[in-house]
Motif scaffolding. Structure first.
Motif, PDB file in Angstrom:
ATOM      1  N   ASP A 117      -7.036   6.142  -4.647  1.00 24.63           N
ATOM      2  CA  ASP A 117      -7.890   5.915  -3.656  1.00 24.63           C
ATOM      3  C   ASP A 117      -7.799   4.339  -3.338  1.00 24.63           C
ATOM      4  O   ASP A 117      -8.261   3.458  -4.269  1.00 24.63           O
ATOM      5  N   VAL A 118      -7.123   4.229  -2.296  1.00 25.27           N
ATOM      6  CA  VAL A 118      -6.792   2.680  -1.770  1.00 25.27           C
ATOM      7  C   VAL A 118      -7.476   2.310  -0.640  1.00 25.27           C
ATOM      8  O   VAL A 118      -7.719   3.211   0.208  1.00 25.27           O
ATOM      9  N   LEU A 152       0.932  -1.221   0.041  1.00 28.72           N
ATOM     10  CA  LEU A 152       0.190  -0.211  -0.060  1.00 28.72           C
ATOM     11  C   LEU A 152       0.793   1.272   0.010  1.00 28.72           C
ATOM     12  O   LEU A 152       0.596   2.115  -0.680  1.00 28.72           O
ATOM     13  N   ILE A 197      -6.068   9.607   5.345  1.00 30.21           N
ATOM     14  CA  ILE A 197      -6.164   8.159   5.901  1.00 30.21           C
ATOM     15  C   ILE A 197      -7.141   8.160   6.689  1.00 30.21           C
ATOM     16  O   ILE A 197      -7.189   8.903   7.865  1.00 30.21           O
ATOM     17  N   THR A 254      -2.162   1.564   9.127  1.00 29.53           N
ATOM     18  CA  THR A 254      -2.597   2.783   9.140  1.00 29.53           C
ATOM     19  C   THR A 254      -1.217   3.485   9.602  1.00 29.53           C
ATOM     20  O   THR A 254      -0.483   4.585   8.927  1.00 29.53           O
ATOM     21  N   VAL A 298       1.983   2.848   6.862  1.00 26.60           N
ATOM     22  CA  VAL A 298       1.772   3.355   5.631  1.00 26.60           C
ATOM     23  C   VAL A 298       2.142   5.056   5.756  1.00 26.60           C
ATOM     24  O   VAL A 298       3.015   5.505   4.958  1.00 26.60           O
ATOM     25  N   SER A 306      -5.412  11.864  -2.850  1.00 26.62           N
ATOM     26  CA  SER A 306      -5.072  10.565  -2.393  1.00 26.62           C
ATOM     27  C   SER A 306      -5.752   9.934  -1.066  1.00 26.62           C
ATOM     28  O   SER A 306      -5.797  11.183  -0.231  1.00 26.62           O
ATOM     29  N   GLN A 307      -6.302   8.939  -1.022  1.00 28.93           N
ATOM     30  CA  GLN A 307      -6.730   8.382   0.292  1.00 28.93           C
ATOM     31  C   GLN A 307      -6.417   6.967   0.715  1.00 28.93           C
ATOM     32  O   GLN A 307      -6.538   6.040  -0.384  1.00 28.93           O
ATOM     33  N   LEU A 308      -6.281   6.583   1.853  1.00 24.74           N
ATOM     34  CA  LEU A 308      -6.307   5.269   2.297  1.00 24.74           C
ATOM     35  C   LEU A 308      -7.356   5.130   3.084  1.00 24.74           C
ATOM     36  O   LEU A 308      -7.182   5.683   4.312  1.00 24.74           O
ATOM     37  N   CYS A 357      -8.896   2.152   5.688  1.00 28.91           N
ATOM     38  CA  CYS A 357      -8.561   0.752   6.287  1.00 28.91           C
ATOM     39  C   CYS A 357      -9.934   0.466   7.383  1.00 28.91           C
ATOM     40  O   CYS A 357     -10.410   1.373   7.832  1.00 28.91           O
ATOM     41  N   TYR A 402      -7.827  -1.006   2.391  1.00 31.62           N
ATOM     42  CA  TYR A 402      -7.223  -1.963   3.049  1.00 31.62           C
ATOM     43  C   TYR A 402      -8.432  -2.681   3.912  1.00 31.62           C
ATOM     44  O   TYR A 402      -8.969  -1.823   4.758  1.00 31.62           O
ATOM     45  N   LEU A 453       0.809   4.090  -3.007  1.00 30.14           N
ATOM     46  CA  LEU A 453       0.314   5.633  -2.727  1.00 30.14           C
ATOM     47  C   LEU A 453       1.684   6.360  -2.799  1.00 30.14           C
ATOM     48  O   LEU A 453       1.573   7.944  -3.054  1.00 30.14           O
TER      49      LEU A 453
END
Length: 918
Positions: A105-106, A92, A146, A126, A129, A217-219, A221, A108, A96
């Protein structure tokens, strides 16, 4: 200055250096509003209503589909503790931190987490990354948003987190979010009320919504289900008294995936689904423990997640013994139909990758990471050292995904160019209507659709894949294992004068089951048509032996032309296979025409037969005029209507006037044939018991077939039951002998015999039939066989299927009587039979058939095309027989699934009538 509330929360993130990376941290309080918004973002997967709770949610006919427009991979481990979460975090982070200009746009997903809250893989991802991003040599080029959700949790988790007592799996409402600002520091901060204020220089305040909406961008979880004890999920669920159904886990993942397909607009109080994102998307789903570790219900995870059939990344084991565990894990995935995109392991100086590369033979790339240091001392240096490897893994997975999509797109066009489909007029199949089946799980197809984005959609196989299928998602892998075991142990071995365990055990089960009470010998072949031709040879030999005076003393191969011609007694509308000999044993029909079979002559006496069906909610009998003509016995109206289908099969009907009428008709037809055809002898009776399958799913009056058998018995004519379609619980019983209350001399079985896994057919016979082939010369033997006679894979899967269907602990549809319970709801069946567009309805066992009104009825009719398209659009794969629409399920299908099939059909018929009225 940051508020006390935010500062306290920052400490809980254990290790974030907010000042160095420009971190804005925001905690969302567990209010009803924020919980609602969190649920929206999660795709409603944490809905806590009674009818959708984890312990009560049930399977539907077909589950939701999976979006293929972006890479989605499941991270598996060769064992627990091999580094799955390290792999997830590193991959990840690589995604990113890539220098591509496009935002990302990721997501988990951790479907199952134990040891919570002390242990949280999502929290670890979190943290790591964010560390990877801040230490990237390129710096944080763009703002990264995030967030970390924990959705449903056990009562023990609720108590540990909130000191609050709960029962069952309930919404925890844990939600965290942070922003990595990169090179641009924001001109705002949060006060103690979670509101943005002007900065120290008095610049105007931006709304939190507009700030987050601009994030490139965003992660995200998400932990879907969490338990307190750090043990196997099934044990945690058991000890914490929170059972979770497999289907709930799958539906939760699908909901989260659907949610991720839409971008998010944040309103300052949570993440709300909004306009579709143009960001580059990626999804990782991390399992718990090893490949074969149990899930919450006890189902092995490799079976639990099989309905999704998402491609896999396998984290192997670089330690001593890791070669074995990694290969075992790979085999477990491969044998269940998973595509493994990459195998990854850490290097501990043992060169484990070399044997793996040799074993995999280039089928799957293998990547080696540096040895993992003591995690308590930090992982920043390790992730820095591993960046190149993670980039290579990411590239390999992206290439694997692109190759898969490219192949899926080109398959329909290539299929149209080089394939020749059976029973199909190619000019009537546009490219856009070709169904691309990616896989099968239990009773559902996974069908590729590209009309509205690339998707895999689930469709219930209502054809039982051309009448062969019986397994649910639990039996399917069991049959696959048996086939693999037999292939590994035997490969293939020739059969004459030999024996092997699968063949012998299969024969024993058949004689104890479908052949109980009459059969003594089992002859193996490969297809239903072959089994029929073998049965005809058996019957004709038995007839010749029993009626030696009809034939010349010379019965050698040179005397064929001097002997009487042997023919069969059969019913119009029956169908016994596609090979030349089998087609000779059936009346003229669309399959025997000159363009189909120019050699066809129809070597038999083919009788009209009475049919039973439901019409306007009433079971009734339709008797052809040819049966009533010149018969002195009158048929009473009471003999032609029935209160229930069971009454149709009642043995008390043998004493009615109708039975006398049938007997007189059959005797008369045989006598007339004997007088006219001096050189043609009726040497066998062959019938499809109860249902004429390919002839239109018509139910033949069982009384008529019972009379046929009785008349032939009196004339010493061998009786053949063609149970290729009917046998092995297809009609709710092991053998239709139980329905007709009479036995054959010879019977044929195939299709459901192996559960539909591999082709296999058998012809069962009495000892008398077998004895008729004994002699002093080999030329007296049955000179018939196939290269793959009694092949071990087919016999082994047949053994497993027959035992499974007959086991009440596994087949919950099995009644104490040994028959299947009623699968089709009688009220719905009756309602459909009353519909103006329906001519007749037939149901028995796993079959429901509905003939539509059509002036051009028959196999060539296209009147059902609109209905078939509608059913497929509603997740039901059906294929008609002309103007007959049928549903065929398996012996293990839940009655609730059959009910949904009927409801969808009834709904379509009703809409069709409304359209006609309007």
């Amino acid at each position: 200055m940051m508020s006390r509330f935010a500062l306290l929360f920052r400490r809980s993130l254990s290790g974030y250096d907010c000042d160095r990376v420009g971190l804005q941290v925001r905690k969302v309080r567990c209010t009803s509003q924020t919980r609602h918004l969190s649920q929206q973002r999660a795709g409603e997967e944490c809905c806590g209503t009674d009818d959708s709770s984890p312990a009560t949610r049930k399977d539907s006919v077909a589950t939701r589909g999976v979006n293929l427009s972006h890479p989605t991979f499941v991270v598996w481990g060769a064992n627990t503790g091999v580094g799955k979460t390290l792999l997830s975090a590193g991959l990840l982070g690589s995604i990113l931190s890539s220098r591509k200009a496009r935002s990302r746009d990721v997501m988990y997903l951790k479907p199952v987490q134990t040891g919570y809250p002390a242990d949280s893989d999502a929290r670890f991802v979190t943290r790591e990354v964010s560390n990877i991003l801040r230490s990237s040599p390129h710096g944080i080029q763009n703002k990264v948003y995030i967030c970390n959700h924990t959705l449903k949790a056990s009562p023990a988790v609720h108590w540990a987190v909130k000191s609050k007592e709960e029962t069952g799996m309930k919404d925890l409402g844990s939600y965290e979010e942070l922003i990595l600002e990169g090179s641009q520091r924001p001109n705002f901060y949060m006060n103690g009320h979670d509101n943005l204020e002007a900065d120290s220089q008095g610049r105007s305040t931006e709304s939190f919504s507009s700030a987050l909406a601009s994030l490139p961008s965003q992660l995200t979880c998400k932990t879907m289900l969490s338990w307190f004890d750090p043990v196997s999920p099934h044990y945690a669920a058991q000890t914490e008294r929170t059972l979770v159904d497999d289907s709930y886990v799958i539906h939760s993942i699908q909901s989260a995936l659907e949610s991720h397909n839409i971008g998010y607009i944040n309103d300052g109080s949570g993440c709300e689904a909004g306009e579709e994102s143009r960001a580059e998307k990626w999804v990782l789903i991390e399992t718990a423990g090893g490949v074969a570790s149990p899930g919450p219900s006890g189902t092995l995870q490799c079976d639990l997640y099989r309905p999704l059939r998402l491609p896999a990344v396998l984290m192997g084991d670089g330690h001593l013994g890791g070669i074995s565990s990694t290969i075992s894990a790979y085999e477990s995935l491969h044998s269940r139909g998973y595509d493994v995109g990459a195998v990854v392991l850490s290097d501990y100086g043992l060169d484990n990758e070399k044997p793996l590369l040799k074993y995999l033979q280039g089928r799957v790339p293998v990547f080696v990471l540096p040895p993992v240091p003591d995690i308590s001392k930090g992982l920043s240096d390790w992730f820095d050292e591993s960046q190149v490897c993670f980039s290579q893994i990411r590239y390999a997975l992206e290439e694997s995904h692109l190759r898969r999509i490219q192949r899926l797109h080109e398959m329909p066009r290539k299929a149209e160019q080089i394939l020749w489909w059976p029973f199909t007029q190619h000019t009537m199949v546009p490219t856009g209507e070709i169904t691309l089946i990616d896989s099968r799980c239990g009773e559902n197809f996974s069908v590729f659709k590209s009309t509205d984005g690339d998707r895999l959609e689930s469709q219930f196989d209502a054809c039982a894949s051309w009448w062969t299928q019986g397994p649910d998602m639990h039996l399917q892998p069991e049959l696959a294992r048996e086939a693999a075991y037999a292939a590994g142990r035997y490969g293939h071995v020739m059969f004459p004068e030999n024996v092997h365990e699968p063949a012998l055990r299969c024969a024993e089960l058949l004689l104890e089951g479908v052949g109980q009470g009459w059969a003594r010998r089992v002859f193996f072949s490969d297809t239903g048509s072959a089994a029929i031709e073998i049965a005809l040879k058996m019957a004709f030999r038995k007839f010749v032996k029993d009626h030696a005076s009809f034939f010349s003393a010379d019965t050698s191969w040179k005397s064929v032309e001097s002997q009487p011609s042997l023919k069969v007694l059969a019913l119009s509308g029956s169908y016994h296979g596609d090979t030349l000999g089998a087609m000779e044993a059936q009346a003229p029909n669309p399959y025997t025409g000159f363009l189909q079979q120019p050699w066809y002559s129809g070597r038999g006496l083919f009788l009209d037969s009475p049919k039973v069906y439901m019409q306007m909610g009433q079971w009734q009998l339709d008797i052809p005029d040819s049966l009533l003509k010149d018969n002195a016995v009158k048929v009473k109206h009471a003999d032609t209507v029935f209160d229930s289908r069971d009454d149709v099969f009642s043995a008390t009907r043998d004493q009615t006037n109708l039975a006398e009428t049938y007997r007189a008709y059959v005797d008369n037809q045989l006598s007339v044939h004997k007088a006219k055809e001096v050189k043609n002898v009726i040497a066998a009776l062959i019938i499809e018991p109860v249902i004429h399958g390919a002839g239109g799913m018509e139910m033949v009056d069982p009384l008529f077939q019972r009379v046929l058998v009785s008349v032939c018995r009196n004339r010493n004519v061998p009786v053949i039951f063609d149970e290729i379609f009917a046998g092995c619980w297809r009609f709710g019983v092991q053998s239709t002998s139980e329905l007709l209350n009479c036995y054959p001399d010879i019977a044929c079985y195939a299709k459901l015999l192996t559960g539909g896994t591999v082709p296999l057919a058998v012809t069962l016979a009495t000892e008398d039939v077998f004895e008729s082939f004994k002699g002093l010369s080999k030329l007296d033997a049955l000179l018939h066989g196939h290269s793959y006679t009694a092949h071990a894979m087919g016999c082994a899967t047949a053994v497993a299927a027959l035992q499974y269907f007959k086991d009440p602990s596994k087949n919950t549809n099995l009644l104490p009587s040994g028959r299947l319970l009623e699968l089709w709801e009688p009220e719905l069946v009756a309602a459909i039979s009353c519909h103006p567009s329906v001519k007749r309805v037939t149901t028995i066992g796993t079959l429901f058939a509905c003939e539509l009104q059509d002036k051009d009825s028959g196999y060539a009719s296209t009147s059902t095309k609109g209905l078939i398209q509608s059913l497929r659009a509603n997740g039901i794969f059906a294929r008609p027989l002309g103007n007959v629409v049928y549903f065929l399920c398996g012996p293990l299908t839940a009655p609730a699934s059959c009910k949904i099939l009927l409801q969808v059909l009834e709904s379509h018929l009703s809409r069709e009538m409304e359209q006609i009225k309007n």
